[in-house]
Scaffold this active site. Structure first.
Site, mmCIF file in Angstrom:
data_model
loop_
_atom_site.group_PDB
_atom_site.id
_atom_site.type_symbol
_atom_site.label_atom_id
_atom_site.label_comp_id
_atom_site.label_asym_id
_atom_site.label_seq_id
_atom_site.Cartn_x
_atom_site.Cartn_y
_atom_site.Cartn_z
ATOM 1 N N TYR A 25 23.620 33.261 21.623
ATOM 2 C CA TYR A 25 23.680 34.532 20.910
ATOM 3 C C TYR A 25 25.124 34.892 20.572
ATOM 4 O O TYR A 25 25.446 35.261 19.434
ATOM 5 C CB TYR A 25 23.035 35.621 21.762
ATOM 6 C CG TYR A 25 22.944 36.973 21.102
ATOM 7 C CD1 TYR A 25 21.934 37.246 20.190
ATOM 8 C CD2 TYR A 25 23.855 37.986 21.408
ATOM 9 C CE1 TYR A 25 21.833 38.488 19.585
ATOM 10 C CE2 TYR A 25 23.764 39.228 20.809
ATOM 11 C CZ TYR A 25 22.755 39.472 19.906
ATOM 12 O OH TYR A 25 22.668 40.710 19.297
ATOM 13 N N LYS A 44 26.884 35.322 16.834
ATOM 14 C CA LYS A 44 27.442 36.604 16.388
ATOM 15 C C LYS A 44 28.949 36.503 16.130
ATOM 16 O O LYS A 44 29.479 37.165 15.232
ATOM 17 C CB LYS A 44 27.128 37.688 17.412
ATOM 18 C CG LYS A 44 25.644 38.013 17.536
ATOM 19 C CD LYS A 44 25.048 38.470 16.216
ATOM 20 C CE LYS A 44 23.597 38.925 16.361
ATOM 21 N NZ LYS A 44 23.031 39.414 15.082
#
Length: 255
Positions: free
Chosen positions: A161, A165
């Site tokens: 994740y 990002k």
């Protein structure tokens, strides 16, 4: 582009916004606020009830389009639907994403790939395709990418994740640099934990209380707060802001 002032009410009346992942959570809050500010909104989502959700938000100014943004053909069809309905696209908000968490030594290849496919590749593809529409229109536009505080600090079990990002933030800067000549502003928003329905469940109890102790302001965020920042970035008040990552984390990353 010369400075011409702006409407101090952060007006986006009659602008056409495309919001991915707009059926729930942060995306839905953004769609709701844009509609309150009299924009026209196209919600792209895999949710089978996306059309009903759009009608519920606004029966005339919102449309729901079933779309899998990990497939180019689905994106092309959705964009054409928006253009057929509204004639142009002024704003893109990339809000769709996934958080598949595990410790780094055990993270599966499928978790990694699914995270990159949706959070990064699909967001770039949306930017590329809508960016081309905006360039052809010749009237500029606003692109807002949803990143995360996980893009700039380390969090347990967030390796895929966080990587996706962090790449969103870098992608945002590159697109902003290339597309400034077309008067297209590209910015990112990086929230802390946001209390959507999923956020409330994931951060309930002791886990959430411990996390909030790390935040100087002592609390998590709400979807409406992220929506307010997305409105600010979509308005003419931010015509001089591009390539930025607006961090909304209660001060968590300033330490």
């Amino acid at each position: 582009m010369e400075y011409k002032g702006f409407d101090h009410s952060f007006n986006i009346t009659n602008r056409i916004a495309v919001i991915t992942g707009g059926a729930n959570g942060i995306g839905r809050a953004i769609a709701k606020l844009y509609l309150e500010k009299k924009a026209n909104v196209a919600i792209l989502d895999l949710n089978e009830n996306v059309r009903d959700i759009a009608k519920e938000l606004h029966p005339e100014n919102a449309i729901g389009i079933s779309c899998d943004i990990t497939h180019n053909e689905s994106i092309d069809e959705a964009i054409q639907t928006v253009l057929d309905q509204f004639g142009k696209i002024d704003i893109l908000v990339n809000c769709a994403g996934v958080a598949l968490l595990d410790d780094a030594e055990n993270l599966s290849a499928s978790y990694w790939q699914k995270t990159m496919d949706l959070n990064l590749t699909a967001s770039f593809t949306m930017c590329q395709k809508v960016g081309n529409v905006m360039i052809k229109q010749g009237t500029g536009g606003k692109i807002i990418n949803m990143a995360s505080q996980a893009a700039i600090i380390a969090l347990d079990n967030h390796v895929a994740y966080s990587a996706s990002k962090a790449a969103i933030v870098s992608m945002t800067k590159s697109l902003a640099y290339e597309w400034a000549q077309f008067n297209i502003n590209v910015n990112a928003i990086s929230p802390t934990v946001v209390l959507t329905e999923l956020g409330k469940k994931a951060w309930a109890g002791e886990k959430g209380e411990k996390a909030k102790q790390e935040i100087p302001l002592g609390r998590f965020g709400y979807p409406e707060e992220v929506a307010a920042t997305a409105l600010f970035l979509a308005s003419d008040a931010t015509n001089l802001i591009t390539g930025e990552n607006i961090v909304m984390d209660g001060g968590n990353t300033i330490k």
